[in-house]
Each structure stands twice: as C-alpha cells, then as structure tokens.
Design an enzyme around this catalytic site. Structure first.
Site, PDB file in Angstrom:
ATOM      1  CD  GLU A 150      -2.890  -1.114   2.398  1.00  0.00           C
ATOM      2  OE1 GLU A 150      -2.763  -0.234   3.264  1.00  0.00           O
ATOM      3  OE2 GLU A 150      -3.782  -1.988   2.447  1.00  0.00           O
ATOM      4  CD  GLU A 206      -3.665  -5.836   3.830  1.00  0.00           C
ATOM      5  OE1 GLU A 206      -4.446  -4.995   4.330  1.00  0.00           O
ATOM      6  OE2 GLU A 206      -2.429  -5.721   3.837  1.00  0.00           O
TER       7      GLU A 206
HETATM    8  O1  IFM Z   1      -3.698  -3.378   9.263  1.00  0.00           O
HETATM    9  C1  IFM Z   1      -3.692  -2.826   7.990  1.00  0.00           C
HETATM   10  C2  IFM Z   1      -2.595  -3.411   7.147  1.00  0.00           C
HETATM   11  O2  IFM Z   1      -1.356  -3.255   7.731  1.00  0.00           O
HETATM   12  C3  IFM Z   1      -2.560  -2.752   5.787  1.00  0.00           C
HETATM   13  N1  IFM Z   1      -3.868  -2.740   5.190  1.00  0.00           N
HETATM   14  C4  IFM Z   1      -5.000  -2.328   5.972  1.00  0.00           C
HETATM   15  C5  IFM Z   1      -5.014  -3.056   7.294  1.00  0.00           C
HETATM   16  C6  IFM Z   1      -6.227  -2.600   8.137  1.00  0.00           C
HETATM   17  O3  IFM Z   1      -6.155  -1.237   8.369  1.00  0.00           O
END
Ligand code: IFM
Length: 407
Positions: free
Chosen positions: A188, A321
């Site tokens: 990200e 994710e």
């Molecule tokens: O916990 C985070 C992760 O580290 C990166 N993506 C979003 C998740 C939730 O906020």
C-alpha cells in the site's frame, strides 16, 4: 445459491511482521513509546464528546483505546515464536495460501550488516508454510524501517531505493526461491505515503505534498529495481505490489490519483496486482448503513467496481487484503461472503482474479490505533496469548475447502 470458484483458486489470510511478530525494533517501535500517552489522551478527548463515545463492548476489552498500553506493540501475538502453531491453525481452517512480511529491521539491523540468524528464521517460516501446503506470498516491505534507514531520512533520502535494493538482493538470494512464487515488494504505497507525509498522522508525521510525491517516486523506483533483482534470481517468480484501491463513486479525479497513479508508474514491472480493498467513497458523503468497529463503511459491492477498474492492466489479480474490525464476530462471516459474491461476479465477467487473502489471520496491532481493532479470524487474548478460532473462520473454512460459496 452456489458460486463455484476457478480451479486452483488460492484461499487464505495475511499478516505483517510488526503487527504480529512481537519484540521488533524499528522506527514504529520508537514512535509508539513517544506517542502512546498522546494517542490515549486523544481517544479520551473524543470519548468525552457525546457523539463520539466509544461503545462499552470495546471498552470492556483489554487493551482498550483509552489505555496507553493499547498503543505499545510489545510482544503483540508472539507470532515470531509461535508461527508453526499459527500455520497449523491456518491449515486447519482450510487455507492453502498465506501472506506475511519480512521485517527489514531484523534482517539488516545495522546498515549493510545482515543478520544470518534472522534470515534463517524467515527460511523456517517459509519451510513451515510449504510443509503445511500453504502457498507463501512474501511481502518485502510493510511500512516499518530500520532505525539507521529512518535516521538517513527514510524514504525521502534520494538513495533510499538503493538501500532497499541491497536488502532485496540479500533476501532474494537467501530465501529459497524455488519455494516462493509470489513476491510483494511494497504494501500500500499510497496509504503509507499519505499517512506519513501528507496527513501527518504516522511517523515521521509530515504534512507536505511535495514530500508525499517524492516518497511515492522513491517507492516506485525501489519497486522497479526489486522487480529486476527478483526476476534475475528466478525468472518464473511472480512479482507485484499490494495496492489499496478505493471505490470512488463518480469521482474520476480521485480514482486516477489514488487508484491508478502508482500502478501506472510501475506498469511494465509487475506480473500480478495485489488488491487490498477496504473503502468506498461518495462525493457527498457515504450512507454508512453498516459499519465496522472502526466506523468504516461496509460496502461489498465496491470490490466489484475496483476489480473491474483493474482489468485494463491485463494481469492476474490476487486480493491480498480485505477484512474488518469486528470484536464480537457478528459481521465477519457475512462480510467475507458478500465480498466473495461480488468477486465471483467479476470473475464471471472475465476479470482474472486468482485468490483471496483475508486480513487478518490473527488479531493484531493496528498501527496508530493499537490493539483494540480486532481483525482476526483467530482471536488473541493479549494477556495469555491464547489463540481462539472465531466462528466466522469456520464459515470461511467451508468455502476454502470446497472452493464453493453457498448463500
Ligand atoms: O492493518 C492494515 C494493514 O497493515 C494494511 N492494510 C490495511 C489493514 C487494516 O487497516
């Protein structure tokens, strides 16, 4: 209704080093200690406002947002020592893939000095995944950096990509590449750059648009070079990034800058796209009919639009994710199923989605929010470190094991 997923679809969950391992020493760990009291006081101030009260069901847990210890990661889940036990659980709940990250500050605690023992640790992690039939997705960088790198200005330093390349060279040589098909160089990039350099909420807390773009530029450079390094080591490796894309409803400008800008920069140096999906945004405010414990709107349909938006890159996509904070585990099962329904629909319209990794396998340390948001398929008791599989994990397991979503 039955929704069958493509053959060889990958099912699993994701974690990151700092959020689960415990006892790390990096820029975030130093930052926590300086900021925990402030973060707790700010939470208390918000709580004093009648409209922003933190619900009892969150305050009744340990640690909760009003306690400074909520913001100190400490031993977290002790996953560093318990990874085998945790992977046993992942296997038991039907997963066949797992995403984790390597902690740069462990592997290169001093500039240019690599710690063989720590490299060995990650070799063991990969071996443990393979022994359990879990396809590893290795993330090389999930936001935390060694202290020496921070002291040089971190990602603002013009040589930052070079420092990262050195780390990637050592890692890609030392980890048994035959066992690693999927490499995620950077997690990200926009979320990191905007929170740390534009909004000023994460270390090093800058609010400067020029710094924001400079960091993105350096991250893109670092990715491209890492891509070459890994491919040289193993031409069949699949290399990409995890990109947090938002469904912007009729906001093309934001869609371009948030969703496409970075991906366009690295366009020809990626073999797949990792999508992290959490957010939907409407020009005149979201309806927020259903929200997570963190107040984030639950909007499963958005994943369909975001995935459709990625089709033009003509690359395989893995959802690396997607998840929610839900301490009572009341919404998680439905959340997963609803998102999968939309993923199935987009696949049926020939968008090449090949896997789904829920965030997260375990409850973990949610950055400046600390411990209280509970994202895990597995609950962690932070006093005893006992693991408890949540009911939603069994619901998800059924899908993972059968490759079929039934609703
Ligand atoms: O916990 C985070 C992760 O580290 C990166 N993506 C979003 C998740 C939730 O906020």
């Amino acid at each position: 209704m039955e929704y069958r997923f493509p053959k060889d679809f990958l099912w699993g969950a994701a974690t990151s080093s700092y959020q689960v391992e415990g006892n790390n020493y990096n820029d975030w760990v130093e930052w926590e200690h300086v900021n925990s009291a402030r973060l707790a006081a700010e939470a208390a101030k918000r709580h004093a406002n009648a409209h922003m009260r933190i619900p009892e069901y969150i305050l009744n847990n340990y640690p909760n947002p009003l306690q400074p210890e909520n913001y100190i990661s400490g031993r977290v889940c002790d996953h560093y020592n318990r990874f085998k036990e945790d992977f046993d659980i992942a296997k038991q709940i039907g997963h066949n893939a797992h995403r984790f990250s390597i902690e740069w500050s462990r592997v290169e605690p001093e500039e240019g000095k690599f710690d063989e023992k720590e490299i060995e640790h990650y070799q063991q992690v990969i071996a443990a995944l393979c022994e359990r039939g879990l396809e590893p997705f290795v993330t090389l960088w999930h936001w935390t950096v060694p202290i020496w790198f921070r002291d040089k200005g971190g990602w603002l330093n013009k040589d930052a990509p070079k420092y990262f390349e050195r780390y990637v060279t050592i890692i890609s040589r030392s980890l048994n590449y035959r066992h690693i098909k999927f490499w995620i160089t950077i997690n990200e990039p926009n979320v990191f750059a905007s929170n740390s350099f534009l909004k000023g909420v994460w270390p090093p807390r800058y609010k400067n648009i020029f710094k924001y773009f400079k960091v993105l530029k350096n991250l893109a450079k670092a990715h491209k070079k890492s891509y070459e390094i890994i491919k040289k080591e193993n031409p069949t490796a699949q290399v990409g990034i995890s990109k947090n894309n938002i469904y912007f409803e009729n906001i093309p400008f934001a869609d371009y800058f948030w969703n496409k800008y970075f991906l366009n920069k690295i366009k020809s140096q990626q073999d797949f796209i990792g999508l992290n999906y959490y957010f939907h945004s409407r020009l005149f405010g979201n309806r927020n009919e259903d929200v997570t414990d963190m107040g984030w709107e639950i909007y499963p349909e958005g994943i369909y639009y975001v995935l459709r938006g990625l089709k033009k890159y003509n690359l395989p996509i893995y959802v690396t994710e997607n998840g929610l904070a839900d301490i009572k585990d009341e919404k998680r099962g439905k959340f997963i199923k609803d998102h999968l329904k939309w993923i199935h629909k987009v696949i049926s319209e020939s968008v090449d989605v090949r896997g789904y990794l829920y965030w997260s396998l375990l409850d973990n340390f949610e950055w400046d929010k600390g411990f209280w948001p509970r994202f895990g398929l597995v609950e962690i008791d932070y006093e005893t470190l006992e693991r408890k599989i949540r009911p939603s994990a069994y619901e998800y397991a059924k899908i993972c094991k059968s490759n079929i979503l039934e609703i």
